[in-house]
Design an enzyme around this catalytic site. Structure first.
Site, PDB file in Angstrom:
ATOM      1  N   LYS A 179       0.895  -1.176   0.000  1.00 28.59           N
ATOM      2  CA  LYS A 179       0.000   0.000   0.000  1.00 28.59           C
ATOM      3  C   LYS A 179       0.919   1.207   0.000  1.00 28.59           C
ATOM      4  O   LYS A 179       1.597   1.493   0.975  1.00 28.59           O
ATOM      5  CB  LYS A 179      -0.896  -0.021   1.243  1.00 28.59           C
ATOM      6  N   GLU A 254       8.283  -0.396  12.275  1.00 27.90           N
ATOM      7  CA  GLU A 254       9.357   0.586  12.274  1.00 27.90           C
ATOM      8  C   GLU A 254       8.686   1.938  12.470  1.00 27.90           C
ATOM      9  O   GLU A 254       8.131   2.495  11.538  1.00 27.90           O
ATOM     10  CB  GLU A 254      10.119   0.493  10.954  1.00 27.90           C
ATOM     11  N   CYS A 288      12.861   9.130  10.193  1.00 27.29           N
ATOM     12  CA  CYS A 288      12.564   8.526  11.497  1.00 27.29           C
ATOM     13  C   CYS A 288      13.796   8.492  12.398  1.00 27.29           C
ATOM     14  O   CYS A 288      13.684   8.627  13.607  1.00 27.29           O
ATOM     15  CB  CYS A 288      11.992   7.131  11.321  1.00 27.29           C
ATOM     16  N   GLU A 383       8.160  13.419  18.627  1.00 26.25           N
ATOM     17  CA  GLU A 383       8.744  13.469  17.292  1.00 26.25           C
ATOM     18  C   GLU A 383       8.202  14.696  16.548  1.00 26.25           C
ATOM     19  O   GLU A 383       6.996  14.915  16.516  1.00 26.25           O
ATOM     20  CB  GLU A 383       8.386  12.188  16.532  1.00 26.25           C
TER      21      GLU A 383
HETATM   22  P1  NAI Z   1       1.032   7.502   9.159  1.00 21.79           P
HETATM   23  O1  NAI Z   1       1.716   6.572  10.066  1.00 21.79           O
HETATM   24  O2  NAI Z   1      -0.394   7.818   9.442  1.00 21.79           O
HETATM   25  O3  NAI Z   1       1.120   6.952   7.641  1.00 21.79           O
HETATM   26  C1  NAI Z   1       2.067   5.999   7.195  1.00 21.79           C
HETATM   27  C2  NAI Z   1       1.378   5.005   6.277  1.00 21.79           C
HETATM   28  O4  NAI Z   1       0.373   4.300   7.004  1.00 21.79           O
HETATM   29  C3  NAI Z   1       0.664   5.630   5.079  1.00 21.79           C
HETATM   30  O5  NAI Z   1       0.836   4.787   3.953  1.00 21.79           O
HETATM   31  C4  NAI Z   1      -0.789   5.614   5.519  1.00 21.79           C
HETATM   32  O6  NAI Z   1      -1.697   5.593   4.449  1.00 21.79           O
HETATM   33  C5  NAI Z   1      -0.869   4.323   6.308  1.00 21.79           C
HETATM   34  N1  NAI Z   1      -1.961   4.249   7.280  1.00 21.79           N
HETATM   35  C6  NAI Z   1      -2.490   5.244   8.025  1.00 21.79           C
HETATM   36  N2  NAI Z   1      -3.478   4.776   8.810  1.00 21.79           N
HETATM   37  C7  NAI Z   1      -3.601   3.443   8.555  1.00 21.79           C
HETATM   38  C8  NAI Z   1      -4.440   2.399   9.052  1.00 21.79           C
HETATM   39  N3  NAI Z   1      -5.362   2.627   9.983  1.00 21.79           N
HETATM   40  N4  NAI Z   1      -4.267   1.156   8.573  1.00 21.79           N
HETATM   41  C9  NAI Z   1      -3.322   0.885   7.650  1.00 21.79           C
HETATM   42  N5  NAI Z   1      -2.509   1.834   7.134  1.00 21.79           N
HETATM   43  C10 NAI Z   1      -2.642   3.101   7.583  1.00 21.79           C
HETATM   44  O7  NAI Z   1       1.900   8.830   9.113  1.00 21.79           O
HETATM   45  P2  NAI Z   1       1.518  10.270   8.527  1.00 21.79           P
HETATM   46  O8  NAI Z   1       0.131  10.646   8.936  1.00 21.79           O
HETATM   47  O9  NAI Z   1       1.829  10.257   7.097  1.00 21.79           O
HETATM   48  O10 NAI Z   1       2.585  11.198   9.303  1.00 21.79           O
HETATM   49  C11 NAI Z   1       2.336  11.631  10.630  1.00 21.79           C
HETATM   50  C12 NAI Z   1       3.581  11.543  11.481  1.00 21.79           C
HETATM   51  O11 NAI Z   1       4.053  10.199  11.519  1.00 21.79           O
HETATM   52  C13 NAI Z   1       4.779  12.325  11.000  1.00 21.79           C
HETATM   53  O12 NAI Z   1       4.719  13.654  11.382  1.00 21.79           O
HETATM   54  C14 NAI Z   1       5.905  11.594  11.654  1.00 21.79           C
HETATM   55  O13 NAI Z   1       6.060  12.034  12.979  1.00 21.79           O
HETATM   56  C15 NAI Z   1       5.445  10.152  11.648  1.00 21.79           C
HETATM   57  N6  NAI Z   1       6.005   9.368  10.527  1.00 21.79           N
HETATM   58  C16 NAI Z   1       7.071   8.568  10.757  1.00 21.79           C
HETATM   59  C17 NAI Z   1       7.665   7.881   9.725  1.00 21.79           C
HETATM   60  C18 NAI Z   1       8.847   7.017   9.952  1.00 21.79           C
HETATM   61  O14 NAI Z   1       9.664   6.866   9.047  1.00 21.79           O
HETATM   62  N7  NAI Z   1       8.987   6.394  11.106  1.00 21.79           N
HETATM   63  C19 NAI Z   1       7.181   7.993   8.349  1.00 21.79           C
HETATM   64  C20 NAI Z   1       6.005   8.818   8.208  1.00 21.79           C
HETATM   65  C21 NAI Z   1       5.466   9.471   9.270  1.00 21.79           C
END
Ligand code: NAI
Ligand code: MG
Length: 481
Positions: A179, A254, A288, A383
Site C-alpha cells: 500500500k 518501524e 525517522c 517526534e
Molecule cells: P502515518 O503513520 O499515518 O502513515 C504511514 C502510512 O500508514 C501511510 O501509507 C498511511 O496511508 C498508512 N496508514 C495510516 N493509517 C492506517 C491504518 N489505519 N491502517 C493501515 N494503514 C494506515 O503517518 P503520517 O500521517 O503520514 O505522518 C504523521 C507523522 O508520523 C509524521 O509527522 C511523523 O512524525 C510520523 N512518521 C514517521 C515515519 C517514519 O519513518 N517512522 C514515516 C512517516 C510518518
C-alpha cells in the site's frame, strides 16, 4: 501508468500483473508550490481483496517457491536493473511529489536497486540447521516464506522503503501487496513497471494506493494476509497492531524516534557539526532516525551552540528541483503542526535560538530551527519530523545517558568523543537499535536497523532482515534400524 486526466499524468494500481483504474482518484501535490503534479487511482476495498487474492493464488501456485533459489536471485537482479533504468524519470517524479532534492530522489532509485542486489545475493543462502537427536533420528530446520506479506509504506523515502521490505520478502519467496503512501504514490507506481518488465510473475507483487483509514485498513484487516510490515507513526502502528491481533498476524513495526546525540567535552566539534547537519537537516528532518536532540557537555555548550547557529543559519531554503539545502515539508498540515510545536516549546519555557517559524511564501517551508529546551518539555519528548534540533546540556556521564534514554523512543543514538573507552561505555548504555560514534546515518543496506520501545520492533536491512520474511519449520525423521 495509463493516460492523462485534466492534462496531468494519471497512474493506476498494479494488481495481478495488470494496471487497474478506479472511480475515485487521489490528487498528488508538489510541496514546493502547492500545485497538483499528478493523480492516482484510489484502490477500493474490492481491489484490496483482488490484490490479496492474486498474491495468495500466486503463492499457492508456488510461483516463487517452485523455482530454484538461483532463479529467484536472477529475478531480483532483473528487477534491480529495471529500477536503475528508471532513476532519471523516477527521480524527477519523486522530487516533484515529495519535494526532496533531485539528486536525493534519484539516489532513492539507486538505493532501491542496491537493496534488490543485496537480497538477490541472499536468495540462495537461506540455510537451516541440522539438529543431533541421537541414533535413529534425523532432524533439521527449513525456512519457509510466510505467504502473503502486506506492506504499508510512508512518504518520506517511498521508493527506497518499498525496496527495503520488498526485496527480502521476494528473496525469501513471499508474494507481496504494497500500500503506497497516498501523499507520494507516483514514483512507487513507477516501480510496478520495473516488476512487470523484469517478468516478476503476475500476482507476486501488487502495488495499490489509497488512504490509510480505508485502503490501508482494508489490507491489514484482510484475513488473507500472513504478515504485516509497517513504517510510519506510532498511533498508526498501534492501530495496525490491533488489527493484526484479529487474525494473529505477525508484524514488523518501524515507528518514529526522538534520537539523541551525546557530545562529550573532548569531542571534535567539526565532526559534531557535520553530523548534526546531515542528521537533523537531511530530508528536512523528515526522517525517522533523524538527530532530533543534542545533549552537550556544559563546558563546550556555548562554543558548539554558536557553531550550530552559524551552520544551520547559512542553509539555502528552496525547492528540491534547485538542489536547495533545506527543501519543503510535505504538507500544509505537517508544516502547521511543526509551527505549533515550536510555539508551544517557547510557551513551555524553551529558548528559540534559530528559526522557529515557517516561511511566509508559496510552498511549505520550515527554516532550520534550534531550540534549547528542558528535558520534560514536549519538544524534547515528541517526534517533530522537521528541521528542528533540541539542545540540552549535562555535567555527569550518567546524566547524559539518563537524558538520552529518557523518552519513550529508542531508534538510533549517537556519541561524540575521542575516547574509545567512553565511546564504548556510552554505546552500551544507550537504549537504541543502532548507535553512531562520531557520525550520523553511518551504515546502510547491510546494517540492521530498527527500534526499541515505541520506536518499534523487528529489524530491517542487512542479513537480519531476511528472517522477518520467513518462519522456521522443524522436520524430524525416524530412520529404520
Ligand atoms: P502515518 O503513520 O499515518 O502513515 C504511514 C502510512 O500508514 C501511510 O501509507 C498511511 O496511508 C498508512 N496508514 C495510516 N493509517 C492506517 C491504518 N489505519 N491502517 C493501515 N494503514 C494506515 O503517518 P503520517 O500521517 O503520514 O505522518 C504523521 C507523522 O508520523 C509524521 O509527522 C511523523 O512524525 C510520523 N512518521 C514517521 C515515519 C517514519 O519513518 N517512522 C514515516 C512517516 C510518518
Ligand atoms: Mg496519518
Amino acid at each position: 501508468m495509463s493516460d492523462t486526466h485534466l492534462g496531468l499524468t494519471h497512474w493506476n494500481n498494479y494488481i495481478d500483473g495488470e494496471w487497474v483504474d478506479s472511480d475515485q482518484l487521489i490528487e498528488v501535490e508538489n510541496p514546493a508550490t502547492g500545485e497538483v503534479v499528478g493523480t492516482i487511482a484510489e484502490a477500493t476495498p474490492e481491489q484490496v481483496d483482488l490484490a490479496v487474492t492474486a498474491a495468495r493464488r500466486s503463492h499457492t501456485a508456488r510461483s516463487l517457491t517452485s523455482i530454484t533459489p538461483y532463479e529467484r536471485m536472477q529475478m531480483l537482479h532483473r528487477v534491480a536493473a529495471e529500477i536503475r533504468a528508471l532513476a532519471e524519470q523516477g527521480g524527477e517524479l519523486l522530487c516533484l511529489e515529495n519535494g526532496k532534492p533531485l539528486s536525493q530522489a534519484q539516489w532513492e532509485f539507486e538505493e532501491a536497486a542496491r537493496y534488490f542486489e543485496y537480497y538477490a545475493g541472499m536468495a540462495d543462502k537461506i540455510e537451516g540447521k541440522s539438529i543431533p537427536l541421537g541414533d535413529g533420528l534425523v532432524d533439521f530446520t527449513v525456512y519457509e516464506p510466510f505467504g502473503v506479506s502486506a506492506q504499508i509504506i510512508p512518504w518520506n523515502f517511498p521508493v527506497s522503503l518499498v525496496a527495503r521490505s520488498l526485496a527480502p520478502a521476494l528473496a525469501a519467496g513471499n508474494a507481496v501487496v504494497i500500500k503506497s503512501p497516498e501523499l507520494t504514490p507516483l514514483a512507487v507506481a513507477l516501480l510496478a513497471q520495473a516488476m512487470h518488465k523484469a517478468n516478476v510473475p503476475a500476482g507476486v507483487v501488487n502495488i495499490i494506493c489509497g488512504y490509510g483509514h480505508t485502503t490501508g485498513a482494508a489490507l491489514v484487516c484482510h484475513s488473507g494476509i500472513d504478515q504485516i510490515v509497517f513504517t510510519g507513526s506510532v498511533p498508526t502502528g498501534q492501530a495496525i497492531l490491533r488489527a493484526a491481533t484479529e487474525h494473529v498476524v505477525p508484524s514488523v513495526m518501524e515507528l518514529g524516534g526522538k534520537s539523541a546525540g551525546i557530545v562529550f567535552a573532548d569531542a571534535d566539534l567539526d565532526q559534531v557539526l557535520s553530523s548534526a547537519e546531515v542528521g537533523n537537516l537531511y530530508n528536512s528532518g523528515q526522517v525517522c532516525s533523524a538527530m532530533s536532540r543534542l545533549i552537550v557537555h556544559e563546558d563546550i555548550k556555548q562554543e558548539l551552540t554558536q557553531k550550530l547557529i552559524a551552520c544551520f543559519g547559512a542553509k539555502v531554503i528552496g525547492a528540491g528541483i534547485d538542489e536547495s539545502d533545506v527543501t519543503p515539508i510535505l504538507t500544509a498540515n505537517q508544516l502547521a503542526k511543526i509551527d505549533a510545536m515550536c510555539e508551544h516549546a517557547v510557551n513551555q519555557g524553551g529558548q528559540c535560538l534559530l528559526g522557529g517559524k515557517s516561511l511566509d511564501r508559496a510552498g511549505y517551508f520550515m527554516p532550520p530551527t534550534i531550540i534549547e529546551a528542558a528535558h520534560d518539555s514536549d519538544i524534547a519528548q515528541q517526534e517533530v519530523f522537521g528541521p528542528v534540533l533540541v539542545l540540552m546540556s549535562f555535567t555527569t556521564e550518567q546524566q547524559a545517558y539518563d537524558l538520552a534514554n529518557g523518552t519513550e523512543f529508542g531508534l538510533v543514538a549517537g556519541v561524540f568523543t575521542q575516547n574509545i573507552n567512553l565511546a564504548l561505555r556510552a554505546s552500551n548504555a544507550l537504549v537504541a537499535g543502532q548507535v553512531f560514534v562520531n557520525e550520523w546515518f553511518a551504515g546502510g543496506i547491510s546494517t540492521p536497523f530498527g527500534g526499541v520501545g515505541k520506536s518499534g520492533f523487528g529489524r530491517e536491512k542487512g542479513q537480519e532482515a531476511l528472517y522477518n520474511y520467513v518462519r522456521t519449520k522443524n522436520i524430524a525423521i525416524r530412520l529404520k534400524p
